[in-house]
Design a protein around this motif. Sequence first.
Motif, PDB file in Angstrom:
ATOM      1  N   GLU A   1      60.161 -46.231 -26.847  1.00  0.00           N
ATOM      2  CA  GLU A   1      59.406 -47.034 -27.799  1.00  0.00           C
ATOM      3  C   GLU A   1      57.940 -46.615 -27.770  1.00  0.00           C
ATOM      4  OE1 GLU A   1      60.695 -49.141 -29.875  1.00  0.00           O
ATOM      5  OE2 GLU A   1      62.735 -48.995 -29.088  1.00  0.00           O
ATOM      6  N   ALA A   2      57.218 -46.938 -28.839  1.00  0.00           N
ATOM      7  CA  ALA A   2      55.816 -46.522 -28.960  1.00  0.00           C
ATOM      8  C   ALA A   2      54.983 -46.986 -27.770  1.00  0.00           C
ATOM      9  CB  ALA A   2      55.227 -47.060 -30.268  1.00  0.00           C
ATOM     10  N   GLU A   3      55.184 -48.223 -27.325  1.00  0.00           N
ATOM     11  CA  GLU A   3      54.418 -48.735 -26.184  1.00  0.00           C
ATOM     12  C   GLU A   3      54.733 -47.945 -24.920  1.00  0.00           C
ATOM     13  OE1 GLU A   3      54.971 -52.882 -25.676  1.00  0.00           O
ATOM     14  OE2 GLU A   3      53.968 -53.437 -27.564  1.00  0.00           O
ATOM     15  N   ASP A   4      55.993 -47.596 -24.744  1.00  0.00           N
ATOM     16  CA  ASP A   4      56.388 -46.826 -23.564  1.00  0.00           C
ATOM     17  C   ASP A   4      55.844 -45.402 -23.639  1.00  0.00           C
ATOM     18  OD1 ASP A   4      57.769 -48.986 -22.485  1.00  0.00           O
ATOM     19  OD2 ASP A   4      59.625 -48.456 -23.544  1.00  0.00           O
ATOM     20  N   GLN A   5      55.785 -44.824 -24.844  1.00  0.00           N
ATOM     21  CA  GLN A   5      55.189 -43.495 -24.999  1.00  0.00           C
ATOM     22  C   GLN A   5      53.715 -43.517 -24.615  1.00  0.00           C
ATOM     23  OE1 GLN A   5      56.002 -42.461 -29.079  1.00  0.00           O
ATOM     24  NE2 GLN A   5      58.011 -41.572 -28.600  1.00  0.00           N
ATOM     25  N   ALA A   6      52.997 -44.562 -25.061  1.00  0.00           N
ATOM     26  CA  ALA A   6      51.575 -44.689 -24.728  1.00  0.00           C
ATOM     27  C   ALA A   6      51.397 -44.849 -23.220  1.00  0.00           C
ATOM     28  CB  ALA A   6      50.966 -45.871 -25.467  1.00  0.00           C
ATOM     29  N   ALA A   7      52.264 -45.632 -22.598  1.00  0.00           N
ATOM     30  CA  ALA A   7      52.179 -45.817 -21.152  1.00  0.00           C
ATOM     31  C   ALA A   7      52.490 -44.515 -20.415  1.00  0.00           C
ATOM     32  CB  ALA A   7      53.147 -46.921 -20.711  1.00  0.00           C
ATOM     33  N   ARG A   8      53.471 -43.760 -20.923  1.00  0.00           N
ATOM     34  CA  ARG A   8      53.815 -42.487 -20.301  1.00  0.00           C
ATOM     35  C   ARG A   8      52.639 -41.507 -20.404  1.00  0.00           C
ATOM     36  NH1 ARG A   8      58.741 -39.860 -19.352  1.00  0.00           N
ATOM     37  NH2 ARG A   8      59.570 -41.981 -19.170  1.00  0.00           N
ATOM     38  N   LEU A   9      51.953 -41.515 -21.542  1.00  0.00           N
ATOM     39  CA  LEU A   9      50.789 -40.637 -21.702  1.00  0.00           C
ATOM     40  C   LEU A   9      49.688 -41.016 -20.727  1.00  0.00           C
ATOM     41  CD1 LEU A   9      49.248 -38.393 -23.150  1.00  0.00           C
ATOM     42  CD2 LEU A   9      48.571 -40.083 -24.890  1.00  0.00           C
ATOM     43  N   GLU A  10      49.409 -42.308 -20.584  1.00  0.00           N
ATOM     44  CA  GLU A  10      48.372 -42.740 -19.646  1.00  0.00           C
ATOM     45  C   GLU A  10      48.743 -42.375 -18.218  1.00  0.00           C
ATOM     46  OE1 GLU A  10      45.361 -43.824 -20.277  1.00  0.00           O
ATOM     47  OE2 GLU A  10      45.854 -43.524 -22.386  1.00  0.00           O
ATOM     48  N   GLN A  11      50.021 -42.502 -17.893  1.00  0.00           N
ATOM     49  CA  GLN A  11      50.466 -42.122 -16.553  1.00  0.00           C
ATOM     50  C   GLN A  11      50.280 -40.631 -16.321  1.00  0.00           C
ATOM     51  OE1 GLN A  11      54.619 -42.888 -15.797  1.00  0.00           O
ATOM     52  NE2 GLN A  11      54.534 -42.127 -13.702  1.00  0.00           N
ATOM     53  N   PHE A  12      50.646 -39.833 -17.341  1.00  0.00           N
ATOM     54  CA  PHE A  12      50.467 -38.389 -17.227  1.00  0.00           C
ATOM     55  C   PHE A  12      48.997 -38.041 -17.020  1.00  0.00           C
ATOM     56  CE2 PHE A  12      49.155 -34.409 -19.113  1.00  0.00           C
ATOM     57  CZ  PHE A  12      49.961 -33.499 -18.450  1.00  0.00           C
ATOM     58  N   LEU A  13      48.110 -38.642 -17.824  1.00  0.00           N
ATOM     59  CA  LEU A  13      46.685 -38.331 -17.727  1.00  0.00           C
ATOM     60  C   LEU A  13      46.132 -38.684 -16.351  1.00  0.00           C
ATOM     61  CD1 LEU A  13      45.497 -39.542 -21.243  1.00  0.00           C
ATOM     62  CD2 LEU A  13      45.695 -37.178 -20.455  1.00  0.00           C
ATOM     63  N   SER A  14      46.565 -39.800 -15.809  1.00  0.00           N
ATOM     64  CA  SER A  14      46.109 -40.202 -14.482  1.00  0.00           C
ATOM     65  C   SER A  14      46.557 -39.201 -13.416  1.00  0.00           C
ATOM     66  CB  SER A  14      46.639 -41.600 -14.149  1.00  0.00           C
ATOM     67  OG  SER A  14      46.276 -41.978 -12.830  1.00  0.00           O
ATOM     68  N   GLU A  15      47.833 -38.833 -13.453  1.00  0.00           N
ATOM     69  CA  GLU A  15      48.347 -37.868 -12.475  1.00  0.00           C
ATOM     70  C   GLU A  15      47.704 -36.501 -12.671  1.00  0.00           C
ATOM     71  OE1 GLU A  15      52.514 -38.045 -13.200  1.00  0.00           O
ATOM     72  OE2 GLU A  15      52.792 -39.967 -12.124  1.00  0.00           O
ATOM     73  N   ASP A  16      47.491 -36.132 -13.922  1.00  0.00           N
ATOM     74  CA  ASP A  16      46.881 -34.845 -14.247  1.00  0.00           C
ATOM     75  C   ASP A  16      45.443 -34.776 -13.720  1.00  0.00           C
ATOM     76  OD1 ASP A  16      46.995 -32.284 -15.815  1.00  0.00           O
ATOM     77  OD2 ASP A  16      45.408 -33.256 -16.970  1.00  0.00           O
ATOM     78  N   ARG A  17      44.685 -35.856 -13.856  1.00  0.00           N
ATOM     79  CA  ARG A  17      43.313 -35.885 -13.335  1.00  0.00           C
ATOM     80  C   ARG A  17      43.293 -35.642 -11.836  1.00  0.00           C
ATOM     81  NH1 ARG A  17      42.712 -39.936 -17.318  1.00  0.00           N
ATOM     82  NH2 ARG A  17      43.257 -41.636 -15.914  1.00  0.00           N
ATOM     83  N   ASN A  18      44.239 -36.227 -11.150  1.00  0.00           N
ATOM     84  CA  ASN A  18      44.269 -36.099  -9.693  1.00  0.00           C
ATOM     85  C   ASN A  18      44.672 -34.711  -9.224  1.00  0.00           C
ATOM     86  OD1 ASN A  18      43.545 -38.733  -8.397  1.00  0.00           O
ATOM     87  ND2 ASN A  18      45.151 -39.475  -9.759  1.00  0.00           N
ATOM     88  N   ARG A  19      45.219 -33.895 -10.123  1.00  0.00           N
ATOM     89  CA  ARG A  19      45.555 -32.503  -9.769  1.00  0.00           C
ATOM     90  C   ARG A  19      44.307 -31.634  -9.696  1.00  0.00           C
ATOM     91  NH1 ARG A  19      49.975 -30.330 -13.840  1.00  0.00           N
ATOM     92  NH2 ARG A  19      49.581 -28.415 -12.622  1.00  0.00           N
ATOM     93  N   GLY A  20      43.276 -31.989 -10.485  1.00  0.00           N
ATOM     94  CA  GLY A  20      42.086 -31.157 -10.538  1.00  0.00           C
ATOM     95  C   GLY A  20      42.396 -29.786 -11.110  1.00  0.00           C
ATOM     96  N   CYS A  21      41.506 -28.829 -10.856  1.00  0.00           N
ATOM     97  CA  CYS A  21      41.686 -27.455 -11.321  1.00  0.00           C
ATOM     98  C   CYS A  21      41.298 -26.477 -10.216  1.00  0.00           C
ATOM     99  CB  CYS A  21      40.814 -27.180 -12.555  1.00  0.00           C
ATOM    100  SG  CYS A  21      41.421 -27.906 -14.080  1.00  0.00           S
ATOM    101  N   ALA A  22      42.149 -25.507  -9.958  1.00  0.00           N
ATOM    102  CA  ALA A  22      41.860 -24.466  -8.964  1.00  0.00           C
ATOM    103  C   ALA A  22      41.065 -23.362  -9.650  1.00  0.00           C
ATOM    104  CB  ALA A  22      43.151 -23.930  -8.355  1.00  0.00           C
ATOM    105  N   LEU A  23      39.756 -23.529  -9.710  1.00  0.00           N
ATOM    106  CA  LEU A  23      38.931 -22.677 -10.556  1.00  0.00           C
ATOM    107  C   LEU A  23      38.737 -21.269 -10.027  1.00  0.00           C
ATOM    108  CD1 LEU A  23      36.429 -25.398 -11.644  1.00  0.00           C
ATOM    109  CD2 LEU A  23      37.887 -24.078 -13.151  1.00  0.00           C
ATOM    110  N   GLU A  24      39.147 -21.011  -8.805  1.00  0.00           N
ATOM    111  CA  GLU A  24      39.079 -19.635  -8.317  1.00  0.00           C
ATOM    112  C   GLU A  24      40.196 -18.783  -8.915  1.00  0.00           C
ATOM    113  OE1 GLU A  24      42.109 -21.559  -5.795  1.00  0.00           O
ATOM    114  OE2 GLU A  24      40.185 -22.125  -6.676  1.00  0.00           O
ATOM    115  N   GLN A  25      41.133 -19.419  -9.620  1.00  0.00           N
ATOM    116  CA  GLN A  25      42.209 -18.696 -10.291  1.00  0.00           C
ATOM    117  C   GLN A  25      41.769 -18.298 -11.701  1.00  0.00           C
ATOM    118  OE1 GLN A  25      45.721 -21.120 -10.204  1.00  0.00           O
ATOM    119  NE2 GLN A  25      45.695 -21.346  -7.966  1.00  0.00           N
TER     120      GLN A  25
END
Length: 251
Positions: free
Chosen positions: A142-166
């Motif tokens: 459902e649309a609400e669940d899609q929005a929640a899934r996106l927010e969850q992804f963004l949160s987890e993605d932020r915590n990954r950071g970026c390995a900028l030496e690559q």
Amino acid sequence: MSDLSQAQPQVQSSAQPDVRVATKASFGPGSVPPAEGSGERNHGHSSGQEIALTPMQQGLLYGSAAAGRPWVNLEQIVVHLDAEAPDPGAMRGAWQQVCARHPVLRSAVLWQGRPLPVLQVADMEEVADQVRVETQYWQGLEAEDQAARLEQFLSEDRNRGCALEQAVSWRVMLARLGANRSVMVWTIHHVLVDGRSMAVVLEDVFAALIGGELPAATAPVTGFEAFSPTVAQVSDQLDQPGVFPGASGRV
């Protein structure tokens, strides 16, 4: 696939609900940053070429390193495609073309053990396999669940950071929301791109998706590799006693 030229991509910013040039974040474990020259076209760059970072880029680099948190100076560009669901393979091909065009997207930042950090450019042949598009399928939600899934992804993605030496420290996620709806998230460190550069890159990505290949590039008046040392030299002059007292020349 329908004509992507009819799509209405919405690029979000963390400050606004619809557009998310999202949260600024620092690199993750063992990472380091590159330069804000994505707007340049790929002319005359060779493998291993080293380009000085501007003072602003140095500030972003060292600020991220000192923060010790993976989301400091990280950008998450969220593009909603409300009338399109691009093929993941085509999306990856478009990003590979854009990476080949813009040297900053296939560059690493070298800084540890050096007096000044530099951006080191890699050949496209060396990094082609590193340009990937993570695909997720949320069309059954459902649309609400899609929005929640996106927010969850963004949160987890932020915590990954970026390995900028690559050489390829940025990443792309494409989520299918429906038959003709999708959302793309492009995650990259702010040292690599500024707001103007983000727009240039995204324009090129969608141009490649629409036409199958990028139009011929126009050579810049001044490439970033020439611009950056000039800025650094001016900054050093501003730091001299008696020149604009009180101004350090650093951003």
